[in-house]
Design a protein around this motif. Sequence first.
Motif, short mmCIF file in Angstrom:
data_model
loop_
_atom_site.label_atom_id
_atom_site.label_comp_id
_atom_site.label_asym_id
_atom_site.label_seq_id
_atom_site.Cartn_x
_atom_site.Cartn_y
_atom_site.Cartn_z
N HIS A 183 0.56 -1.18 -0.41
CA HIS A 183 -0.35 -0.05 -0.10
C HIS A 183 0.83 1.26 -0.26
CE1 HIS A 183 0.90 -0.99 4.26
NE2 HIS A 183 1.04 -0.23 4.57
N LEU A 191 0.27 5.01 -1.58
CA LEU A 191 -1.32 4.63 -2.57
C LEU A 191 -2.55 5.92 -2.27
CD1 LEU A 191 -2.26 1.24 -2.68
CD2 LEU A 191 -1.20 2.01 -4.37
N SER A 192 -3.36 6.53 -2.47
CA SER A 192 -3.94 7.51 -2.47
C SER A 192 -5.32 6.91 -1.47
CB SER A 192 -4.70 8.14 -3.72
OG SER A 192 -5.74 7.43 -4.02
N ASP A 241 -7.29 4.45 -4.12
CA ASP A 241 -6.73 2.85 -3.88
C ASP A 241 -6.37 2.03 -2.63
OD1 ASP A 241 -7.10 4.22 -6.69
OD2 ASP A 241 -5.14 4.61 -6.95
N VAL A 282 -9.92 0.37 -1.92
CA VAL A 282 -10.39 -0.66 -2.86
C VAL A 282 -9.51 -1.33 -2.99
CG1 VAL A 282 -10.19 -0.91 -5.72
CG2 VAL A 282 -11.37 1.30 -4.83
N LEU A 283 -8.06 -1.36 -2.50
CA LEU A 283 -7.27 -2.90 -2.31
C LEU A 283 -8.05 -3.70 -1.36
CD1 LEU A 283 -4.23 -4.06 -3.26
CD2 LEU A 283 -3.31 -2.66 -1.28
N GLU A 326 -15.62 4.87 -9.05
CA GLU A 326 -14.32 5.00 -8.39
C GLU A 326 -13.67 3.93 -7.87
OE1 GLU A 326 -15.03 8.46 -4.93
OE2 GLU A 326 -16.14 6.97 -5.05
N GLY A 373 -10.38 3.00 -9.54
CA GLY A 373 -8.97 2.26 -8.96
C GLY A 373 -8.32 1.16 -9.03
N ARG A 413 -6.14 1.63 -11.92
CA ARG A 413 -4.43 2.27 -10.89
C ARG A 413 -3.77 0.76 -10.65
NH1 ARG A 413 -8.23 6.79 -10.39
NH2 ARG A 413 -8.08 6.08 -8.55
N LEU A 414 -4.72 0.22 -9.85
CA LEU A 414 -4.16 -0.98 -9.33
C LEU A 414 -3.86 -2.30 -10.01
CD1 LEU A 414 -7.06 -1.39 -5.94
CD2 LEU A 414 -4.30 -0.31 -5.88
N GLU A 456 -0.26 -1.59 -11.59
CA GLU A 456 1.13 -1.95 -10.28
C GLU A 456 0.87 -2.71 -10.25
OE1 GLU A 456 2.93 1.34 -8.64
OE2 GLU A 456 1.55 2.50 -9.80
N CYS A 512 -3.70 -5.54 -8.42
CA CYS A 512 -4.68 -6.51 -8.51
C CYS A 512 -4.95 -7.08 -9.76
CB CYS A 512 -6.03 -5.70 -8.31
SG CYS A 512 -6.58 -4.88 -9.62
#
Length: 418
Positions: A356, A359-360, A363, A366-367, A391, A395, A398-399, A402, A405
């Motif tokens: 994490h 992360l915002s 995000d 969501v994670l 949202e 998210g 974006r995850l 990275e 997910c």
Amino acid sequence: MNSTYQTRGGGLGVAEGETMDDVRIARAALSRLFEPMDGVGTALVEVLGPVEALRIAVGEVTPPAAPTAVAAGTEGAHSGRGQHGSASQEASASLQTALERWRPRVAHLAPERDLETIARFGGRLVIPEDGEWPEGLSDLGIDAPLCLWVRGEEPLPDTRKSLAIVGSRDATGYGLSVAGELAKGLADRGITVVSGGAYGIDGQAHRGALASAARSLPTVAVMAGGADRYYPSGHEDLLREIARRGLVVSEVPPGSAPTKHRFLKRNRLIAALSSATVVVEARWRSGALSTARRAADLGRNVAAVPGSVYSANSAGCHALLRNGATCVVDEKEVYELLAPAGEGLVEDPQGPPAPHDGLSLVDLAVLEALPVRRGAEVERLAVVAGLSEAEVRAGLGRLALEGLCERTDEGWRRAKRG
């Protein structure tokens, strides 16, 4: 002899008609006549010079200028006491009291013999008029030593490249281990470790510095008694090795006993010879704390090593930390106190990165909503995360970039990490 003393940087120099040998012999005699931190004696030396001060102290002459010299030399130490008009009277009374105090020792003065003794042990007398005199000692003002009896061949260290490591005599295994590691690491970096030669932390600091392969001066032991006496006797081998590879230093002449009050006064020299003082272990009532206080008074850095909150040996260190001392745990952090600005800085310790990190908040929500094994659809994730479906979709995108997910036949889940 001309009593007009030609000053050089704070009362130092050789008067007309005097030689360096005259000055050295006078300071040697005065170091036996005066106890350390004798304000009246130091004032006479500061204003009139050591040769003339010795003549006054032994009763050879009583010039009218002597009380004035005492008043001028002690003005800073006694500022705020009484009116200016009474300063001369107080100085005269102080001088008479001092003369009575010094008189019993006059018959025992033999400075040439003392100089021969220290030379026989491979040492020398270093005086403020010498080039190797450490500049840091001048910060002591009226409490500065008259001279230093030095045993060893190396020149006295540069205060800017010296650091004091002090602590309890009844040190724990933890304290001994830390002191040794700090001292060796600093000596490896070319720093001279200064301590008091005592049992416990002091001795271990000296041993750690001597364990270094560095060619520079590894360690200096500042003694409360004469430099010719190895005290405590249990450290004879250690102090002998320090004299061989480092320096054994004292402000009192050969043969002087290491009395309790001299131990307390000795601590100011440890602080002044160092650009910073580190206390590894110290109880509530500890000589190491007096060294730290003197260091702080001199504007030096003071640091302490934390210990267990249940250890009485660390109570003094924790008090120092609570009152503003720097917390240090290794030689890198200690070296940071000595290095020039911008050099030797220690980076904050970094642990292994977490998924994490960076992360915002959206995000991260969501994670945390993502299941680990079976996938979940966006609608379900929105309920768990408390976010809108838009949202959540953003998210997830974006995850996924990275690698946090992944999409399965059943929906979205956390990516499996290697």
